[in-house]
Design a protein around this motif. Structure first.
Motif, PDB file in Angstrom:
ATOM      1  N   TYR A  46      41.727  36.743  58.481  1.00 19.53           N
ATOM      2  CA  TYR A  46      41.027  36.269  57.410  1.00 19.53           C
ATOM      3  C   TYR A  46      40.116  35.212  57.751  1.00 19.53           C
ATOM      4  CZ  TYR A  46      39.889  34.717  52.454  1.00 19.53           C
ATOM      5  OH  TYR A  46      39.253  34.366  51.429  1.00 19.53           O
ATOM      6  N   ASN A  47      40.617  34.048  58.435  1.00 21.72           N
ATOM      7  CA  ASN A  47      39.716  33.033  58.699  1.00 21.72           C
ATOM      8  C   ASN A  47      38.398  33.465  59.580  1.00 21.72           C
ATOM      9  OD1 ASN A  47      39.831  29.847  58.836  1.00 21.72           O
ATOM     10  ND2 ASN A  47      39.154  30.412  60.901  1.00 21.72           N
ATOM     11  N   GLN A  48      38.534  34.401  60.435  1.00 24.05           N
ATOM     12  CA  GLN A  48      37.502  34.844  61.237  1.00 24.05           C
ATOM     13  C   GLN A  48      36.603  35.815  60.234  1.00 24.05           C
ATOM     14  OE1 GLN A  48      38.564  38.348  63.878  1.00 24.05           O
ATOM     15  NE2 GLN A  48      37.046  37.638  65.381  1.00 24.05           N
ATOM     16  N   VAL A  49      37.048  36.697  59.495  1.00 25.17           N
ATOM     17  CA  VAL A  49      36.119  37.367  58.394  1.00 25.17           C
ATOM     18  C   VAL A  49      35.555  36.441  57.481  1.00 25.17           C
ATOM     19  CG1 VAL A  49      36.337  38.940  56.736  1.00 25.17           C
ATOM     20  CG2 VAL A  49      37.696  39.530  58.670  1.00 25.17           C
ATOM     21  N   ARG A 223      45.235  34.908  63.173  1.00 20.51           N
ATOM     22  CA  ARG A 223      46.281  33.815  63.377  1.00 20.51           C
ATOM     23  C   ARG A 223      47.606  33.842  62.722  1.00 20.51           C
ATOM     24  NH1 ARG A 223      44.228  29.179  64.899  1.00 20.51           N
ATOM     25  NH2 ARG A 223      45.652  27.940  63.810  1.00 20.51           N
ATOM     26  N   ARG A 224      48.376  33.068  63.463  1.00 20.02           N
ATOM     27  CA  ARG A 224      49.827  33.350  63.032  1.00 20.02           C
ATOM     28  C   ARG A 224      50.234  32.843  61.686  1.00 20.02           C
ATOM     29  NH1 ARG A 224      54.066  34.257  66.177  1.00 20.02           N
ATOM     30  NH2 ARG A 224      52.971  33.974  68.269  1.00 20.02           N
ATOM     31  N   ALA A 225      50.866  33.555  60.899  1.00 20.52           N
ATOM     32  CA  ALA A 225      50.763  33.064  59.404  1.00 20.52           C
ATOM     33  C   ALA A 225      52.149  32.468  59.352  1.00 20.52           C
ATOM     34  CB  ALA A 225      50.976  34.444  58.552  1.00 20.52           C
ATOM     35  N   THR A 281      42.191  26.885  56.746  1.00 19.08           N
ATOM     36  CA  THR A 281      40.725  27.130  57.048  1.00 19.08           C
ATOM     37  C   THR A 281      40.673  26.237  58.382  1.00 19.08           C
ATOM     38  OG1 THR A 281      39.799  27.372  54.895  1.00 19.08           O
ATOM     39  CG2 THR A 281      38.297  26.563  56.779  1.00 19.08           C
ATOM     40  N   ILE A 282      40.222  26.794  59.703  1.00 20.84           N
ATOM     41  CA  ILE A 282      40.270  26.444  60.839  1.00 20.84           C
ATOM     42  C   ILE A 282      38.606  26.689  61.098  1.00 20.84           C
ATOM     43  CG2 ILE A 282      40.908  26.326  63.357  1.00 20.84           C
ATOM     44  CD1 ILE A 282      42.968  25.915  61.288  1.00 20.84           C
ATOM     45  N   PHE A 283      37.837  25.613  61.066  1.00 19.70           N
ATOM     46  CA  PHE A 283      36.676  25.719  61.464  1.00 19.70           C
ATOM     47  C   PHE A 283      36.204  25.682  62.859  1.00 19.70           C
ATOM     48  CE2 PHE A 283      36.903  23.035  57.624  1.00 19.70           C
ATOM     49  CZ  PHE A 283      35.985  23.528  56.897  1.00 19.70           C
ATOM     50  N   PRO A 284      35.254  26.978  63.024  1.00 21.26           N
ATOM     51  CA  PRO A 284      34.895  27.589  64.353  1.00 21.26           C
ATOM     52  C   PRO A 284      33.819  26.370  65.064  1.00 21.26           C
ATOM     53  CG  PRO A 284      33.948  28.948  62.711  1.00 21.26           C
ATOM     54  CD  PRO A 284      34.722  27.935  62.009  1.00 21.26           C
ATOM     55  N   ALA A 285      33.207  25.756  64.162  1.00 21.29           N
ATOM     56  CA  ALA A 285      32.056  24.699  64.744  1.00 21.29           C
ATOM     57  C   ALA A 285      32.384  23.492  64.184  1.00 21.29           C
ATOM     58  CB  ALA A 285      30.874  25.333  64.679  1.00 21.29           C
ATOM     59  N   GLY A 286      31.618  22.437  64.763  1.00 22.79           N
ATOM     60  CA  GLY A 286      31.600  21.294  64.052  1.00 22.79           C
ATOM     61  C   GLY A 286      32.713  20.304  64.150  1.00 22.79           C
ATOM     62  N   ASP A 287      32.792  19.111  63.374  1.00 20.51           N
ATOM     63  CA  ASP A 287      33.739  18.159  63.591  1.00 20.51           C
ATOM     64  C   ASP A 287      34.631  18.057  62.342  1.00 20.51           C
ATOM     65  OD1 ASP A 287      31.899  16.789  62.176  1.00 20.51           O
ATOM     66  OD2 ASP A 287      31.868  15.111  63.545  1.00 20.51           O
ATOM     67  N   ARG A 288      34.584  19.116  61.382  1.00 20.51           N
ATOM     68  CA  ARG A 288      35.357  18.856  59.925  1.00 20.51           C
ATOM     69  C   ARG A 288      36.856  19.265  60.089  1.00 20.51           C
ATOM     70  NH1 ARG A 288      32.074  22.330  55.460  1.00 20.51           N
ATOM     71  NH2 ARG A 288      33.769  21.496  54.285  1.00 20.51           N
ATOM     72  N   PRO A 289      37.601  18.238  59.648  1.00 19.23           N
ATOM     73  CA  PRO A 289      39.000  18.711  59.601  1.00 19.23           C
ATOM     74  C   PRO A 289      39.296  20.009  59.143  1.00 19.23           C
ATOM     75  CG  PRO A 289      38.775  17.082  58.073  1.00 19.23           C
ATOM     76  CD  PRO A 289      37.365  17.260  58.588  1.00 19.23           C
ATOM     77  N   THR A 310      42.524  23.374  45.605  1.00 20.98           N
ATOM     78  CA  THR A 310      43.016  21.796  46.150  1.00 20.98           C
ATOM     79  C   THR A 310      43.048  21.989  47.814  1.00 20.98           C
ATOM     80  OG1 THR A 310      44.393  20.166  45.901  1.00 20.98           O
ATOM     81  CG2 THR A 310      45.345  22.437  45.432  1.00 20.98           C
ATOM     82  N   TRP A 311      43.464  21.079  48.366  1.00 15.00           N
ATOM     83  CA  TRP A 311      43.506  21.071  49.921  1.00 15.00           C
ATOM     84  C   TRP A 311      44.211  19.882  50.407  1.00 15.00           C
ATOM     85  CZ3 TRP A 311      39.047  19.061  47.671  1.00 15.00           C
ATOM     86  CH2 TRP A 311      38.506  18.076  48.149  1.00 15.00           C
ATOM     87  N   THR A 312      44.763  20.231  51.343  1.00 18.81           N
ATOM     88  CA  THR A 312      45.723  19.222  52.307  1.00 18.81           C
ATOM     89  C   THR A 312      45.529  19.392  53.853  1.00 18.81           C
ATOM     90  OG1 THR A 312      47.709  18.122  52.497  1.00 18.81           O
ATOM     91  CG2 THR A 312      47.729  20.541  52.023  1.00 18.81           C
ATOM     92  N   ASN A 313      46.058  18.957  54.669  1.00 19.45           N
ATOM     93  CA  ASN A 313      46.077  19.041  55.972  1.00 19.45           C
ATOM     94  C   ASN A 313      46.779  20.368  56.343  1.00 19.45           C
ATOM     95  OD1 ASN A 313      48.891  18.201  56.974  1.00 19.45           O
ATOM     96  ND2 ASN A 313      48.342  16.348  55.761  1.00 19.45           N
ATOM     97  N   THR A 314      46.498  20.706  57.681  1.00 20.13           N
ATOM     98  CA  THR A 314      47.303  22.101  58.014  1.00 20.13           C
ATOM     99  C   THR A 314      48.611  21.897  58.202  1.00 20.13           C
ATOM    100  OG1 THR A 314      46.699  21.849  60.427  1.00 20.13           O
ATOM    101  CG2 THR A 314      44.975  23.112  58.842  1.00 20.13           C
ATOM    102  N   GLU A 315      49.276  20.718  58.370  1.00 19.02           N
ATOM    103  CA  GLU A 315      50.652  20.658  58.845  1.00 19.02           C
ATOM    104  C   GLU A 315      51.557  20.317  57.375  1.00 19.02           C
ATOM    105  OE1 GLU A 315      48.427  18.663  60.244  1.00 19.02           O
ATOM    106  OE2 GLU A 315      48.277  19.815  61.810  1.00 19.02           O
ATOM    107  N   ALA A 316      50.919  20.223  56.412  1.00 12.72           N
ATOM    108  CA  ALA A 316      51.427  20.094  55.287  1.00 12.72           C
ATOM    109  C   ALA A 316      52.628  21.370  54.860  1.00 12.72           C
ATOM    110  CB  ALA A 316      50.565  20.139  53.772  1.00 12.72           C
ATOM    111  N   THR A 317      53.689  20.661  54.314  1.00 13.39           N
ATOM    112  CA  THR A 317      54.674  22.184  53.984  1.00 13.39           C
ATOM    113  C   THR A 317      54.754  22.057  52.298  1.00 13.39           C
ATOM    114  OG1 THR A 317      56.447  20.040  53.700  1.00 13.39           O
ATOM    115  CG2 THR A 317      56.160  21.086  55.807  1.00 13.39           C
ATOM    116  N   HIS A 318      53.970  21.333  51.647  1.00 12.35           N
ATOM    117  CA  HIS A 318      53.883  21.595  49.990  1.00 12.35           C
ATOM    118  C   HIS A 318      52.254  21.512  49.555  1.00 12.35           C
ATOM    119  CE1 HIS A 318      58.289  21.105  49.608  1.00 12.35           C
ATOM    120  NE2 HIS A 318      58.234  20.162  50.493  1.00 12.35           N
ATOM    121  N   LEU A 319      52.190  22.317  48.474  1.00 10.13           N
ATOM    122  CA  LEU A 319      50.866  22.361  48.035  1.00 10.13           C
ATOM    123  C   LEU A 319      50.935  22.611  46.582  1.00 10.13           C
ATOM    124  CD1 LEU A 319      47.608  21.853  48.653  1.00 10.13           C
ATOM    125  CD2 LEU A 319      47.554  24.154  49.115  1.00 10.13           C
TER     126      LEU A 319
END
Length: 337
Positions: A46-49, A223-225, A281-289, A310-319
């Motif tokens: 999904y991220n690539q598409v 990507r691994r889900a 969301t894994i950004f393929p370019a730039g320096d956005r987290p 809403t959003w948080t960091n990719t290591e988060a276990t709750h959202l």
């Protein structure tokens, strides 16, 4: 003295040979264990598409030919009639909730000299009879008579490179029968890592002309889900005796973080329809987290328009999110040790 020396030398040779054999078996076991830990899981591109369709990337950075969205699940199954290391692959077009379009089996062996894993690839003769094989913990009675091998010499060779496995089917040896062309040559390239699974599949006519595949050689990048258990509550227009509004509750819904969705509808006379999407969301370019996101959509709108997110960091276990008229939260499902 000579006899004693020969006896000692022979014993030393036998002990050394046994130690070498034990060490080699340990290396093979370690290789298979590593492969087992990486190949199993759920994967989605999904991220690539998403980045091929949105406006984040510059026009020159987008491939001319967009990738189809694919979801893949791989599990090891207990099918002793096929072998000890047997894996079931199931691929869905356009997401997990869509029908599976390919179901296949990999049976592993090891090339001792090359330290390679060899995977023989099979399709089911009657795939419509095969349901989600990961739902059974019992012995699965699949036999070679139920399968057909994918072409001649179309096995995949996997080699451990760093922390990833790199696999391929060699088009110079792999021939798949074709009623129209006699046969076609199949080539695949694959990378399996801790976070991703890349796959490229191409077919060639006997003349060498490409029949299907990608001229740019850009693979499908899945990507691994990670799976989350989620709940949602929607406020309705129905009133309780005390004058408060009823809420519709949806619970114990499992979603993965690679674009998976759950559809929910209210129980009102005129129901309202929504869907919630989880997205890493894994950004393929730039320096956005990179971020882990939850989107709330009106089911009647296009996927590109969200009512809220809403959003948080990719290591988060709750959202979670609270919009007053609806609430939702998701928690990571931790793997059992």
């Amino acid at each position: 003295m000579i006899k004693t020396y020969l006896f000692i030398s022979l014993c030393s040779f036998i002990l050394t040979s046994n130690a070498y054999g034990i060490d080699k078996r340990r290396q093979i076991d370690k290789l298979l264990k590593k492969f087992d830990s990486l190949v199993q899981g759920e994967f989605d591109n999904y991220n690539q598409v998403n980045f091929e369709e949105n406006d984040f990337l510059a026009k020159d950075d987008k491939p001319q030919k967009k990738h189809a969205r694919l979801y893949k699940r791989v599990v090891r199954i207990n099918a002793p009639t096929l072998g000890e290391h047997v894996y079931y692959h199931q691929i869905h077009d356009a997401g997990k909730n869509q029908p599976a379009y390919r179901k296949s089996i990999e049976v592993l062996s090891v090339d001792d000299k090359k330290q390679m894993i060899i995977a023989e690839n099979y399709r089911f003769k009657s795939p419509e009879d095969i349901k989600n094989l990961w739902e059974s913990n019992k012995i699965i009675d699949i036999r070679y008579d139920d399968l057909r091998k994918v072409g001649e010499q179309c096995y995949t060779e996997y080699q451990l490179v760093g922390k990833s496995f790199v696999g391929s089917i060699d088009q110079n040896r792999c021939k798949v029968h074709s009623k129209k062309f006699g046969y076609i040559n199949l080539r695949t390239q694959e990378v399996i890592s801790e976070s991703e699974l890349w796959h490229l599949e191409e077919g060639f006519l006997p003349s060498g002309e490409m029949l299907f595949g990608r001229e740019d050689d850009i693979p499908i990048k899945m990507r691994r889900a990670k799976n989350f258990t989620c709940w949602a509550a929607l406020k309705t227009d129905k009133l309780k005796p005390n004058g408060e509004f009823y809420w519709d509750l949806f619970s114990n819904i499992v979603l993965h973080n690679q674009g998976d969705i759950m559809k929910i509808s209210t129980t009102e006379k005129v129901p309202k329809h929504y869907f919630i999407r989880l997205k890493e969301t894994i950004f393929p370019a730039g320096d956005r987290p990179d971020v882990f996101e939850m989107f709330i959509h009106d089911k009647n709108d296009s996927d590109t328009k969200a009512l809220a997110y809403t959003w948080t960091n990719t290591e988060a276990t709750h959202l979670g999110i609270n919009l007053r008229w609806m609430q939702s939260a998701c928690s990571l499902i931790k793997k059992a040790n």
